[in-house]
Design a protein around this motif. Structure first.
Motif, mmCIF file in Angstrom:
data_model
loop_
_atom_site.group_PDB
_atom_site.id
_atom_site.type_symbol
_atom_site.label_atom_id
_atom_site.label_comp_id
_atom_site.label_asym_id
_atom_site.label_seq_id
_atom_site.Cartn_x
_atom_site.Cartn_y
_atom_site.Cartn_z
ATOM 1 N N UNK A 282 0.829 -1.166 0.004
ATOM 2 C CA UNK A 282 -0.061 0.107 -0.004
ATOM 3 C C UNK A 282 0.851 1.083 -0.013
ATOM 4 N N UNK A 283 0.940 2.110 -1.079
ATOM 5 C CA UNK A 283 1.608 3.051 -1.173
ATOM 6 C C UNK A 283 0.779 4.320 -1.157
ATOM 7 N N UNK A 284 1.136 5.367 0.077
ATOM 8 C CA UNK A 284 0.568 6.482 0.148
ATOM 9 C C UNK A 284 1.099 7.345 -1.084
ATOM 10 N N UNK A 285 0.236 7.883 -1.675
ATOM 11 C CA UNK A 285 0.435 8.785 -3.068
ATOM 12 C C UNK A 285 1.025 10.319 -2.638
ATOM 13 N N UNK A 286 1.077 10.577 -1.174
ATOM 14 C CA UNK A 286 1.384 12.010 -0.896
ATOM 15 C C UNK A 286 2.571 11.856 -0.092
ATOM 16 N N UNK A 287 2.839 10.755 0.763
ATOM 17 C CA UNK A 287 4.097 10.624 1.313
ATOM 18 C C UNK A 287 5.123 9.647 0.843
ATOM 19 N N UNK A 288 4.460 8.945 -0.217
ATOM 20 C CA UNK A 288 5.292 8.011 -1.167
ATOM 21 C C UNK A 288 6.081 6.863 -0.359
ATOM 22 N N UNK A 289 5.306 6.845 1.012
ATOM 23 C CA UNK A 289 5.862 5.627 1.697
ATOM 24 C C UNK A 289 4.896 4.319 1.423
ATOM 25 N N UNK A 290 5.709 3.014 1.494
ATOM 26 C CA UNK A 290 4.853 1.920 1.118
ATOM 27 C C UNK A 290 4.802 1.026 2.531
ATOM 28 N N UNK A 291 3.631 0.749 2.814
ATOM 29 C CA UNK A 291 3.466 -0.304 3.914
ATOM 30 C C UNK A 291 3.078 -1.640 3.073
ATOM 31 N N UNK A 292 3.947 -2.826 3.887
ATOM 32 C CA UNK A 292 3.616 -4.235 3.263
ATOM 33 C C UNK A 292 2.838 -4.815 4.438
ATOM 34 N N UNK A 293 1.691 -5.567 4.204
ATOM 35 C CA UNK A 293 0.976 -5.991 5.024
ATOM 36 C C UNK A 293 0.553 -7.603 4.560
ATOM 37 N N UNK A 294 0.754 -8.384 5.605
ATOM 38 C CA UNK A 294 0.496 -9.897 5.503
ATOM 39 C C UNK A 294 -0.948 -10.252 6.080
ATOM 40 N N UNK A 295 -1.758 -10.922 5.296
ATOM 41 C CA UNK A 295 -3.151 -11.185 5.860
ATOM 42 C C UNK A 295 -3.474 -12.580 5.558
ATOM 43 N N UNK A 296 -3.821 -13.614 6.444
ATOM 44 C CA UNK A 296 -3.932 -14.749 6.194
ATOM 45 C C UNK A 296 -5.434 -15.248 6.683
#
Length: 246
Positions: free
Chosen positions: A190-204
């Motif tokens: 999930x990349x925030x288009x304003x801050x350019x930060x990317x979050x990686x999430x695992x969901x099982x």
């Protein structure tokens, strides 16, 4: 069992993960089962588990029929309220919910995957039968049957809004082929288009896995004249179980 994050804090991603166009072919398959649906009109369609905010089949059918959506996740129902406000929403468990009214059609899409045992499914089918008028139609669409299951199956996709860019991967894994479950592992970037930060999430997600013979037998036991429909959606096998209430 731990609730997957997709049904809580990540529920807002569902309209991006599963837009309405993903379900148009399947919605058409339901419409064209003429033997059962040609006389279905009005306040007569309930899709348990389709409250998931997604415009899925509730969305593709709501313009033609009055629909009631049932889901355990209030977050998913909130999405549904935004996307298809004409649908009645009920927080409930498909194994035990009682709505005090009957319908011409009950449709359960891949929410049925979260039924992990024969007891879960028999209770669900009993609930469906209680909510159908005589001659009413039950349509169930699991993601996999034992016959169509692909261990190690991988899929990926991506989409974006003005504020976020989403890339996601799905990995199908069967840790114990001797039991009746498999695991669906979702990875979200999930990349925030304003801050350019990317979050990686695992969901099982733990899901049930049953044979076509079991599906049909349990539907017959629940009081349905059951049959199996096989279709192809975008090059992928897809199995529907259709039952008319006796």
């Amino acid at each position: 069992m731990t609730t997957p994050r997709l049904y809580s804090d990540l529920a807002y991603l569902w309209p991006m993960l599963s837009p309405v166009e993903h379900y148009e072919a399947e919605g058409e398959a339901v419409r064209t089962d003429r033997a059962h649906l040609e006389d279905v009109r009005g306040n007569k369609t309930i899709p348990p588990g389709t409250g998931r905010g997604r415009r899925t089949h509730a969305g593709t059918l709501a313009d033609e029929y009055e629909c009631t959506a049932v889901d355990l996740s209030e977050s998913m129902l909130a999405n549904c309220r935004t996307l298809i406000p004409q649908v009645e929403l009920v927080v409930g468990d498909m194994r035990s919910v009682r709505l005090d009214k009957t319908f011409d059609v009950v449709f359960i899409h891949d929410a049925i995957d979260y039924m992990l045992s024969e007891d879960d499914l028999r209770r669900t089918l009993e609930t469906v039968a209680l909510h159908l008028k005589p001659g009413g139609l039950c349509v169930i669409a699991p993601t996999y049957t034992r016959e169509t299951f692909v261990d190690g199956d991988v899929a990926d996709d991506g989409t974006s809004t003005d504020s976020e860019e989403l890339t996601y991967f799905t990995y199908i894994h069967d840790p114990d082929p001797s039991d009746d479950t498999f695991e669906m592992i979702l990875l979200y970037l999930i990349r925030d288009m304003q801050t350019r930060k990317v979050e990686l999430v695992e969901d099982r997600h733990t899901c049930g896995l049953f044979s076509e013979e079991q599906w049909v037998a349990w539907m017959i036991d629940a009081g349905f004249e059951a049959r199996q429909l096989d279709a192809d959606t975008e090059g992928e096998p897809w199995t529907l179980f259709v039952g008319g209430k006796r």
